[in-house]
Scaffold this motif. Structure first.
Motif: not given
Length: 383
Positions: A18-31
């Motif tokens: 997922q280019n341009g999306i950080s691991g932190r952003q993925m975590a926030v999306t999941a939460i």
């Protein structure tokens, strides 16, 4: 008062590059997805646990989620990071420290193989210089030994991976969504004999989150709770044969940390493997799924050849395994994988898995994660 703890919310980000999306952003999306699923918002969460292997500190996610002042503990436990975070969240509710708790795992790994440093695992530098920190070597040697001992064929290795890609094609969150014939998988470039390139998962990207609650909170909130009948976490004992320790120690057959964790989970739940309707088993490569079928108690060693030939682990089989495509189709973001497994079982038990839904309204599910240097976490979930 009941000791039962319930999953009331489950969320994922997309998995894969997922280019341009950080691991932190993925975590926030999941939460946020998990909270929406539970009918809650971030201020409703009273305690949180989470971690990643290489994408930062989970507690700092409050900068995006909100400064509510709750206890938020970082967890880093290899492939069991997500499972360990969930153990902590469940125990917080069981202890009465919170009615609503959250577990999150996330990672964004670069392309290529994992590159662990020997010193971080208590090993001398020479161990790495000898090539023994290369995880594909371990998986190749372990499954080669197992195939020779129990009559497992290369075709069966390929069929397991082919199933993963078929199931991944039915999963909108999966990374690998293109089915692949078993003969293409079998005849692909060899990585570590007998495992070819398409039999392995890849270091990946993704986030997963689970919201758990007490019985009193469930009575208040309603929703679609899934009962956590058991949750366990174990480390290796002497005599095991593990990542970064690829030798048989002691006498007799190697013991398995996966067996220890699975046995503890089933004893806690008061049921056996035969009662499970759908399972998630660690499939770092296709040989791992085969070995874990027996190590977790679902069949005898050597029976996997017949089971897989009969389609018993397919979505329509008697014990569907890795219905979302597992690690092979989703990739391995270390912090997220254990909670991705739980998300899939929750989805199946709720009857919300769409094209990959298991028939006959499954009532009991099982998850199992295994990783270096010999750790395993398991859950038993029920509706």
């Amino acid at each position: 008062m009941s000791d039962d703890v319930f999953i009331i919310g489950a969320g994922l980000s997309k998995f894969g590059r997922q280019n341009g999306i950080s691991g932190r952003q993925m975590a926030v999306t999941a939460i946020q997805t998990a909270l929406t699923d539970a009918g809650l918002t971030w201020p409703d969460v009273q305690v949180a646990f989470g971690g990643s292997d290489g994408s930062g500190l989970a507690d700092t996610l409050v900068a995006e989620l909100g400064f509510t002042g709750i206890p938020f503990t970082n967890v880093k436990n290899g492939c069991a990071t997500g499972g360990s975070a969930l153990v902590s969240a469940v125990n917080a509710v069981r202890a009465g420290a919170a009615d609503i708790a959250l577990a999150v795992g996330f990672d964004k790994h670069p392309r290529g193989a994992f590159d662990p440093l020997p010193a971080e695992w208590g090993l001398p530098e020479g161990y790495g210089e000898a090539g023994l920190m290369v995880t594909t070597q371990f998986f190749g040697s372990k499954i080669a030994r197992y195939m020779n001992a129990h009559g497992i064929s290369r075709d069966t290795l390929a069929e397991v991976a082919a199933k993963a890609y078929r199931n991944g094609a039915l999963n909108p969150n999966a990374w690998r969504r293109d089915p692949m014939p078993a003969d293409v998988i079998r005849d692909a470039d060899m990585v570590n004999d007998p495992l070819t390139r398409y039999m392995f998962c890849s270091p990946g990207e993704g986030g997963a989150a689970i919201v758990v609650a007490s019985e009193s909170a469930v009575r208040r909130l309603g929703g679609r709770p899934v009962t956590i009948k058991a949750i366990s976490h174990r480390t290796r004992q002497f005599g095991s044969f593990e990542v970064f320790s690829p030798a048989v120690q002691g006498s007799g057959e190697p013991i398995s940390v996966s067996t220890d964790a699975a046995r503890a989970a089933f004893e806690q739940a008061g049921i056996g493997p035969a009662d499970v309707d759908v399972a998630q088993l660690q499939d770092t490569e296709s040989g791992a799924e085969i070995m874990h079928m027996a190590e977790c108690g679902f069949c005898e060693h050597g029976e996997q050849e017949e089971w897989i030939a009969q389609g018993r682990t397919e979505i329509g089989g008697t014990l569907p395994v890795n219905t979302d495509g597992g690690c092979i189709a989703n990739g391995e973001p270390i912090g997220a994988s254990g909670l991705r497994q739980v998300h899939e079982i929750v989805t199946q038990l709720r009857g919300e898995a769409g094209d990959r839904q298991v028939d006959n309204s499954p009532k009991v599910g099982f998850t199992h994660v295994y990783g270096a240097p010999g750790i395993s976490a398991c859950t038993v979930l029920a509706v």
